[in-house]
Design an enzyme around this catalytic site. Structure first.
Site, PDB file in Angstrom:
ATOM      1  N   LEU A 147      69.322   8.211 -39.289  1.00  0.00           N
ATOM      2  CA  LEU A 147      68.351   7.143 -39.102  1.00  0.00           C
ATOM      3  C   LEU A 147      68.150   6.827 -37.628  1.00  0.00           C
ATOM      4  CD1 LEU A 147      66.475   5.042 -40.393  1.00  0.00           C
ATOM      5  CD2 LEU A 147      68.435   3.479 -40.510  1.00  0.00           C
ATOM      6  N   TYR A 150      66.199   9.904 -35.841  1.00  0.00           N
ATOM      7  CA  TYR A 150      64.894  10.050 -36.490  1.00  0.00           C
ATOM      8  C   TYR A 150      63.981   8.882 -36.096  1.00  0.00           C
ATOM      9  CZ  TYR A 150      61.360  10.353 -40.175  1.00  0.00           C
ATOM     10  OH  TYR A 150      60.167  10.418 -40.852  1.00  0.00           O
ATOM     11  N   HIS A 151      64.541   7.681 -36.088  1.00  0.00           N
ATOM     12  CA  HIS A 151      63.771   6.486 -35.720  1.00  0.00           C
ATOM     13  C   HIS A 151      63.246   6.595 -34.286  1.00  0.00           C
ATOM     14  CE1 HIS A 151      62.623   2.317 -35.101  1.00  0.00           C
ATOM     15  NE2 HIS A 151      63.473   2.241 -34.094  1.00  0.00           N
ATOM     16  N   HIS A 152      64.134   6.983 -33.353  1.00  0.00           N
ATOM     17  CA  HIS A 152      63.723   7.110 -31.958  1.00  0.00           C
ATOM     18  C   HIS A 152      62.644   8.171 -31.790  1.00  0.00           C
ATOM     19  CE1 HIS A 152      66.199   4.384 -29.655  1.00  0.00           C
ATOM     20  NE2 HIS A 152      67.269   4.741 -30.330  1.00  0.00           N
ATOM     21  N   THR A 155      59.282   6.988 -33.615  1.00  0.00           N
ATOM     22  CA  THR A 155      58.713   5.828 -32.940  1.00  0.00           C
ATOM     23  C   THR A 155      57.978   6.243 -31.670  1.00  0.00           C
ATOM     24  OG1 THR A 155      60.431   4.349 -33.804  1.00  0.00           O
ATOM     25  CG2 THR A 155      59.204   3.592 -31.866  1.00  0.00           C
TER      26      THR A 155
END
Length: 215
Positions: A147, A150-152, A155
């Site tokens: 998470l 993947y989020h970075h 985004t």
């Protein structure tokens, strides 16, 4: 998006913007991002290769502690996020009070108003800077969860494309993200120097992160 819902810039009063904010050339910045959209993808691929390369490199090595650099890094991002939140919320509050919630969501004004246009741009660029969070994780040999990276990665790409297309709801996205990051990075800075944070506070920080991800 119904373009009729966009607020005419002439309707927006001065909100106490600074000279350097008014002088920022948003049109040129957007043009550059439109012409160089592929850079976000290049940074994304480089980030992916780099973090897992460092993680593999560190397998047989001692972890770096990096308490002082991490505290300084986090505190700097907290201050930046707090300033960005204040400037963008200033416009969002004006839109809410004078035009209503629908206008605040559907207007592209945050991209072009003097008080917020620079900070919206810096918000997008900060997603490049925040990739450094992961470097600290792998150098300190902390657990790198899916998470997080993947989020970075996502985004960065989404914010880049949202800015070049002047997505209307981006004012809300940046205001909320700035606000959450001001709290989150301050929390990271405090814990990096060894101060124990009550569990209740840690839960609040985690909840704010989760809530803003659903936006």
């Amino acid at each position: 998006m119904d373009m009729e819902l966009n607020v005419d810039p002439s309707e927006l009063q001065s909100l106490g913007e600074y000279e350097f904010e008014k002088n920022f050339d948003q049109a040129a910045a957007r043009k550059w991002m439109m012409e160089n959209w592929h850079i976000a993808l290049i940074f994304g691929v480089t980030y992916f290769i780099l973090i897992f390369g460092i993680q593999n490199f560190m397998k047989e090595r001692e972890a770096f502690h990096l308490r002082a650099p991490l505290a300084l890094w986090s505190f700097s991002l907290s201050i930046f996020s707090a300033i960005g939140a204040y400037r963008v919320w200033k416009l969002m509050a004006f839109l809410l009070l004078t035009k209503g919630f629908k206008q605040s969501v559907c207007s592209q004004s945050p991209h072009i108003h003097p008080v917020s246009k620079l900070w919206i741009y810096l918000f997008v660029l900060s997603k490049l800077l925040e990739l450094g969070d992961t470097v600290f994780i792998v150098l300190r040999k902390k657990k790198l969860i899916f998470l997080h990276w993947y989020h970075h990665l996502i985004t960065l790409i989404v914010c880049w494309y949202s800015y070049k297309d002047m997505v209307a709801s981006f004012g809300w996205v940046s205001a909320l993200n700035f606000s959450v990051h001001a709290i989150m990075y301050f929390y990271y800075a405090v814990t990096a120097i060894g101060i124990q944070i009550p569990i209740s506070i840690r839960k609040i920080v985690t909840i704010t992160q989760m809530v803003q991800m659903t936006g």
